[in-house]
Design a protein around this motif. Sequence first.
Motif, PDB file in Angstrom:
ATOM      1  N   VAL A 282      38.470  42.239  42.889  1.00  0.00           N
ATOM      2  CA  VAL A 282      37.865  42.878  41.723  1.00  0.00           C
ATOM      3  C   VAL A 282      37.403  41.803  40.745  1.00  0.00           C
ATOM      4  O   VAL A 282      38.198  40.948  40.331  1.00  0.00           O
ATOM      5  N   ASN A 283      36.131  41.867  40.384  1.00  0.00           N
ATOM      6  CA  ASN A 283      35.596  40.951  39.375  1.00  0.00           C
ATOM      7  C   ASN A 283      36.013  41.481  38.003  1.00  0.00           C
ATOM      8  O   ASN A 283      35.535  42.519  37.562  1.00  0.00           O
ATOM      9  N   GLU A 284      36.911  40.772  37.350  1.00  0.00           N
ATOM     10  CA  GLU A 284      37.390  41.167  36.024  1.00  0.00           C
ATOM     11  C   GLU A 284      36.795  40.295  34.919  1.00  0.00           C
ATOM     12  O   GLU A 284      37.290  40.281  33.798  1.00  0.00           O
TER      13      GLU A 284
ATOM     14  N   PRO B 107      29.823  35.006  29.587  1.00  0.00           N
ATOM     15  CA  PRO B 107      28.517  35.667  29.564  1.00  0.00           C
ATOM     16  C   PRO B 107      28.482  36.890  30.494  1.00  0.00           C
ATOM     17  O   PRO B 107      29.138  36.912  31.539  1.00  0.00           O
ATOM     18  N   LYS B 108      27.696  37.866  30.109  1.00  0.00           N
ATOM     19  CA  LYS B 108      27.529  39.075  30.911  1.00  0.00           C
ATOM     20  C   LYS B 108      27.055  38.695  32.315  1.00  0.00           C
ATOM     21  O   LYS B 108      26.215  37.819  32.480  1.00  0.00           O
ATOM     22  N   GLY B 109      27.624  39.352  33.324  1.00  0.00           N
ATOM     23  CA  GLY B 109      27.258  39.088  34.711  1.00  0.00           C
ATOM     24  C   GLY B 109      28.024  37.940  35.358  1.00  0.00           C
ATOM     25  O   GLY B 109      27.759  37.600  36.512  1.00  0.00           O
ATOM     26  N   SER B 110      28.957  37.342  34.641  1.00  0.00           N
ATOM     27  CA  SER B 110      29.729  36.218  35.186  1.00  0.00           C
ATOM     28  C   SER B 110      30.611  36.653  36.352  1.00  0.00           C
ATOM     29  O   SER B 110      31.007  37.808  36.454  1.00  0.00           O
ATOM     30  N   GLU B 111      30.912  35.700  37.208  1.00  0.00           N
ATOM     31  CA  GLU B 111      31.868  35.894  38.299  1.00  0.00           C
ATOM     32  C   GLU B 111      32.868  34.745  38.229  1.00  0.00           C
ATOM     33  O   GLU B 111      32.848  33.828  39.033  1.00  0.00           O
ATOM     34  N   SER B 112      33.733  34.823  37.230  1.00  0.00           N
ATOM     35  CA  SER B 112      34.668  33.727  36.980  1.00  0.00           C
ATOM     36  C   SER B 112      36.136  34.144  36.980  1.00  0.00           C
ATOM     37  O   SER B 112      37.009  33.304  37.100  1.00  0.00           O
ATOM     38  N   HIS B 113      36.407  35.427  36.854  1.00  0.00           N
ATOM     39  CA  HIS B 113      37.780  35.930  36.796  1.00  0.00           C
ATOM     40  C   HIS B 113      37.924  37.062  37.816  1.00  0.00           C
ATOM     41  O   HIS B 113      37.204  38.054  37.732  1.00  0.00           O
ATOM     42  N   PHE B 114      38.869  36.896  38.741  1.00  0.00           N
ATOM     43  CA  PHE B 114      39.042  37.890  39.796  1.00  0.00           C
ATOM     44  C   PHE B 114      40.493  38.310  39.936  1.00  0.00           C
ATOM     45  O   PHE B 114      41.408  37.519  39.716  1.00  0.00           O
TER      46      PHE B 114
ATOM     47  N   HIS C 152      37.365  30.679  37.471  1.00  0.00           N
ATOM     48  CA  HIS C 152      38.295  30.180  36.461  1.00  0.00           C
ATOM     49  C   HIS C 152      39.700  30.734  36.651  1.00  0.00           C
ATOM     50  O   HIS C 152      40.682  30.052  36.366  1.00  0.00           O
ATOM     51  N   ALA C 153      39.795  31.989  37.121  1.00  0.00           N
ATOM     52  CA  ALA C 153      41.107  32.614  37.210  1.00  0.00           C
ATOM     53  C   ALA C 153      41.185  33.584  38.378  1.00  0.00           C
ATOM     54  O   ALA C 153      40.235  34.306  38.673  1.00  0.00           O
ATOM     55  N   LEU C 154      42.347  33.564  39.029  1.00  0.00           N
ATOM     56  CA  LEU C 154      42.662  34.519  40.087  1.00  0.00           C
ATOM     57  C   LEU C 154      43.987  35.184  39.738  1.00  0.00           C
ATOM     58  O   LEU C 154      44.997  34.493  39.603  1.00  0.00           O
ATOM     59  N   ALA C 155      43.964  36.482  39.590  1.00  0.00           N
ATOM     60  CA  ALA C 155      45.206  37.238  39.439  1.00  0.00           C
ATOM     61  C   ALA C 155      45.576  37.672  40.845  1.00  0.00           C
ATOM     62  O   ALA C 155      44.891  38.508  41.441  1.00  0.00           O
ATOM     63  N   LEU C 156      46.611  37.075  41.404  1.00  0.00           N
ATOM     64  CA  LEU C 156      46.963  37.314  42.799  1.00  0.00           C
ATOM     65  C   LEU C 156      48.133  38.276  42.918  1.00  0.00           C
ATOM     66  O   LEU C 156      49.176  38.091  42.285  1.00  0.00           O
ATOM     67  N   HIS C 157      47.946  39.280  43.744  1.00  0.00           N
ATOM     68  CA  HIS C 157      48.990  40.247  44.068  1.00  0.00           C
ATOM     69  C   HIS C 157      49.074  40.243  45.591  1.00  0.00           C
ATOM     70  O   HIS C 157      48.199  40.782  46.269  1.00  0.00           O
ATOM     71  N   THR C 158      50.118  39.599  46.125  1.00  0.00           N
ATOM     72  CA  THR C 158      50.232  39.376  47.562  1.00  0.00           C
ATOM     73  C   THR C 158      51.465  40.089  48.100  1.00  0.00           C
ATOM     74  O   THR C 158      52.554  39.957  47.544  1.00  0.00           O
ATOM     75  N   TYR C 159      51.264  40.833  49.194  1.00  0.00           N
ATOM     76  CA  TYR C 159      52.345  41.651  49.732  1.00  0.00           C
ATOM     77  C   TYR C 159      52.327  41.665  51.252  1.00  0.00           C
ATOM     78  O   TYR C 159      51.282  41.514  51.872  1.00  0.00           O
ATOM     79  N   THR C 160      53.499  41.899  51.820  1.00  0.00           N
ATOM     80  CA  THR C 160      53.591  42.265  53.225  1.00  0.00           C
ATOM     81  C   THR C 160      53.347  43.778  53.286  1.00  0.00           C
ATOM     82  O   THR C 160      53.363  44.458  52.252  1.00  0.00           O
TER      83      THR C 160
END
Length: 104
Positions: free
Chosen positions: A22-24, A31-38, A72-80
């Motif tokens: 998810v692009n957050e 800036p609008k349209g950025s892809e820097s935080h996911f 710039h940032a990744l919010a990672l949620h990792t699961y089995t």
Amino acid sequence: MVGKQIEAKLRAAFEPVFLEVVNESYRHNVPKGSESHFKVVLVSERFVGERFLTRHRSIYAVLAQELADGVHALALHTYTSKEWEDLQDKVPASPPCHGAGTEA
């Protein structure tokens, strides 16, 4: 298209049972349209027996180029699969950004 690159690389490396990228960026002071935080939710049997730190490091290694080129940032949620099942498919919401709503 950074989000699509991230998704493709994670699918190839981890053969996920579930993957959501998810692009957050819109929630941050960029800036609008950025892809820097996911936000990435990744469920994979490759994580069985691995600690969260090890899981995250393996993702950072796969996405090294994207992290070097502007992610710039990744919010990672990792699961089995078992952990994911126990959560009943509920991922914690990302916290609000204090600078959201203003453009750089």
